[in-house]
Scaffold this active site. Sequence first.
Site, PDB file in Angstrom:
ATOM      1  N   GLU A  17      31.365  41.001  40.599  1.00 15.47           N
ATOM      2  CA  GLU A  17      30.396  41.505  39.637  1.00 15.47           C
ATOM      3  C   GLU A  17      31.064  42.124  38.418  1.00 15.47           C
ATOM      4  O   GLU A  17      30.570  41.990  37.289  1.00 15.47           O
ATOM      5  CB  GLU A  17      29.484  42.547  40.310  1.00 15.47           C
ATOM      6  CG  GLU A  17      28.592  41.981  41.405  1.00 15.47           C
ATOM      7  CD  GLU A  17      29.211  42.039  42.784  1.00 15.47           C
ATOM      8  OE1 GLU A  17      28.445  42.124  43.760  1.00 15.47           O
ATOM      9  OE2 GLU A  17      30.455  42.006  42.893  1.00 15.47           O
ATOM     10  N   LYS A  19      33.990  41.378  37.036  1.00 16.55           N
ATOM     11  CA  LYS A  19      34.536  40.317  36.178  1.00 16.55           C
ATOM     12  C   LYS A  19      33.459  39.767  35.245  1.00 16.55           C
ATOM     13  O   LYS A  19      33.675  39.643  34.026  1.00 16.55           O
ATOM     14  CB  LYS A  19      35.088  39.191  37.047  1.00 16.55           C
ATOM     15  CG  LYS A  19      35.400  37.898  36.285  1.00 16.55           C
ATOM     16  CD  LYS A  19      35.615  36.730  37.222  1.00 16.55           C
ATOM     17  CE  LYS A  19      35.753  35.424  36.478  1.00 16.55           C
ATOM     18  NZ  LYS A  19      36.931  35.359  35.599  1.00 16.55           N
ATOM     19  N   GLU A 488      44.424  19.643  33.858  1.00 10.81           N
ATOM     20  CA  GLU A 488      44.102  20.256  35.149  1.00 10.81           C
ATOM     21  C   GLU A 488      42.616  20.557  35.334  1.00 10.81           C
ATOM     22  O   GLU A 488      42.243  21.525  35.994  1.00 10.81           O
ATOM     23  CB  GLU A 488      44.939  21.526  35.366  1.00 10.81           C
ATOM     24  CG  GLU A 488      46.430  21.259  35.280  1.00 10.81           C
ATOM     25  CD  GLU A 488      47.289  22.491  35.515  1.00 10.81           C
ATOM     26  OE1 GLU A 488      46.758  23.493  36.033  1.00 10.81           O
ATOM     27  OE2 GLU A 488      48.480  22.443  35.194  1.00 10.81           O
ATOM     28  N   HIS A 698      46.942  35.507  26.993  1.00  9.44           N
ATOM     29  CA  HIS A 698      46.141  36.529  27.653  1.00  9.44           C
ATOM     30  C   HIS A 698      45.294  37.303  26.652  1.00  9.44           C
ATOM     31  O   HIS A 698      44.505  38.154  27.036  1.00  9.44           O
ATOM     32  CB  HIS A 698      47.045  37.486  28.427  1.00  9.44           C
ATOM     33  CG  HIS A 698      47.901  36.788  29.437  1.00  9.44           C
ATOM     34  ND1 HIS A 698      47.380  36.201  30.561  1.00  9.44           N
ATOM     35  CD2 HIS A 698      49.234  36.540  29.475  1.00  9.44           C
ATOM     36  CE1 HIS A 698      48.348  35.635  31.255  1.00  9.44           C
ATOM     37  NE2 HIS A 698      49.478  35.823  30.616  1.00  9.44           N
TER      38      HIS A 698
END
EC number: 2.1.1.14
Length: 761
Positions: A17, A19, A488, A698
Amino acid sequence: MITTHNLGFPRIGAKRELKFAQEDYWKGRISQEELLNVGAELRQRHWRNQSQLDLTPVGDFSFYDQVLDMSFTLGVIPERVSRLQGGELDNYFRVARGRSAQDSDCHCVHAGEMTKWFDTNYHYIVPEFTADTAFSLNPSRLLAEIAEAKQTGATIKPVIIGPVTYLWLGKSKDSSNKLDLLERLLPVYAALLDVLANQGVEWVQIDEPILVTELDAEWKYALNLAYHTLKSSKAKLLLATYFGQLQDNLQLACELPVGGLHVDAINGRAEIGKLIDWLPSHKVLSLGVVNGRNIWKTDLNQTLDWLQPVYDKLQSRLWLAPSCSLLHSPVDLDSEEKMDAEIKSWLAFALQKLDEVKILATALSEGRNTVADALKENQDCVSSRKHSPRVHNPAVKEAVEAITAEMGDRRSDYQTRAARQAQRLQLPAFPTTTIGSFPQTADIRNARRRYRQGELQDNEYRTLMQQEIERCVREQENLGLDVLVHGEAERNDMVEYFGEQLDGYVFSQFGWVQSYGSRCVKPPIIFGDISRPQAMTVEWIKYAQSLTDRPMKGMLTGPVTILNWSFVRDDQPRALTCYQLALAIRAEVQDLERAGVRIIQIDEAALREGLPLRRAQWREYLQWAVSSFRIAANGVADETQIHTHMCYSEFNDIIEAIAGMDADVITIETSRSDMELLDAFDNFKYPNEIGPGVYDIHSPNIPSETHIVQLMRKAAERIPAHRLWVNPDCGLKTRNWEEVRPALQNMVNAAKQLRADVVAA
């Protein structure tokens, strides 16, 4: 009476939750108030989850990282952020990720450096210090959470990072000595402890995990100074260590003037007798008797056998807890509805680990007969795992025993291989590539979900994935990248994808743990001997290569990283499990080569994080880790180029081992450190090719062409230009195409400028 407690609880929520709330806030989908409400709801739930404990931790929740929380509590905010307008939460996220919710480009800043938390797969934001760093107390976050927790009726135990570990975790930006700041920092800690005591807090958990590392005299003196300064606090201090043994720091830990000491009894059980003898009789001893970092049930009867004489000596001075914060454990095994029932019976997640602590305490305090049913059930599960034929595969054991030294050797030295690869690949100077993954769009995730749930047939799923692969290839061609990847799309995770195709693995639905910020991983579980029934990646890579004339990298995760990013069986040495993985990856490498793949990347992102915290144990680990990589990589011809990739790594102290891997090309994460990681190459001439990362994936910020050129010129001061590659720091899975396209275009343009500079010179 034994006191039970916990060092910390997973903050992400049983269904992630936190995240989803974080990411919705960053994208402007929810307000700050809504984000804060999610945090408050999670904290309330987690305190209820721990209600059977005598002491409940408070302050272990975080909207990003507990070290960053401590930095804001102590007023350690980088000037580039503190000068910006905005509230505390906005500035908090700017330090963490370079921008907050709906920040315009003019409010983007350089994100704080991120690195591994000791030897775990959790990452923290590195505190930034200078000789002029000033500290100021801001306890508002912690006080608010204490007020919330008191409303639940729990007896609370605030959790903070200790002052010496906090300085140890940080980084001096001007080469000043971090420890020179200690005398400036300690009054702020003393004030914080006074504030907590005034809230009626009896115990404060103060974490000093550096006590399980090798400390020189200066750091040991700092610990003595710190706790003799803080001993006048009205609150009792529980000094918490974890992740290993105290060894030569044991006497120091026992003698520090605190109310109690927590130690990791999973790794440090051999020290408990000495601790009992040396710890003064007025102090409590908290034993971490349930493994907080793995997911196997504790053998409760065996644990009670050795705990009973400890309890007989200590009585109420004995506290019980998990070995470390349960941050590193999934939340609730009961959420797993699809897992194999037998294997599930062998496991314990965070909630079950707290049950184990309570059972142990009750058995000691009130007698084993009071929890006889629980002990019998536990014994049956432990015995089932120990004797299950599913765990052991004689063919795998024979294959490992047949490994020879020659299996880890390439046919020729690097210079010979490089010449043959250059002739075959015909790449320009400063070749550009990416690390592997491209953005995982909602369409990709939806297709994988529908396939897992049986809504898509094999051929339908294959068609959708091939469409995504073709899109990715065309995007890279349009950008002008030299060496391509297939993106990917078919992979949910770089470890789980392979584990799903290897025998000896099992998977959870909700076994998520936090890696950093909103990034969660779901480590697969190695329960038995590992083998590869069939090829895992060849079909996808062959298809991708058929779409282009440019070299297409085969993408694999290396054996050491698969090991370090899995929950690993604890009934045999990790080295043996790693060799099993190496043989499986070796077979895949050879299949890719037979399929015509010219470049094969074997990621060892987690090589360094597997290092023991004590340097004396490094040699053994690096020997089998490097050997495992070489076994996986080196069954190919000279003309086949082997790449590897590493994340968040400091290289100075293991550079010889990295060179010993003998990969033709290594790509590393360097952009957040402004190429400082390349300092390792000042005194060690790395013999092969290297791609220092120039794009911090990031952060949502887009690096400029000028910035990339500057970074590569810094790199060229240490690495010969003809051996440099240009690439991002890491895979692009978590970014979106709107960020990736301009960033990669700037990267390609920067490479062209660098080539022009070489020609002009």
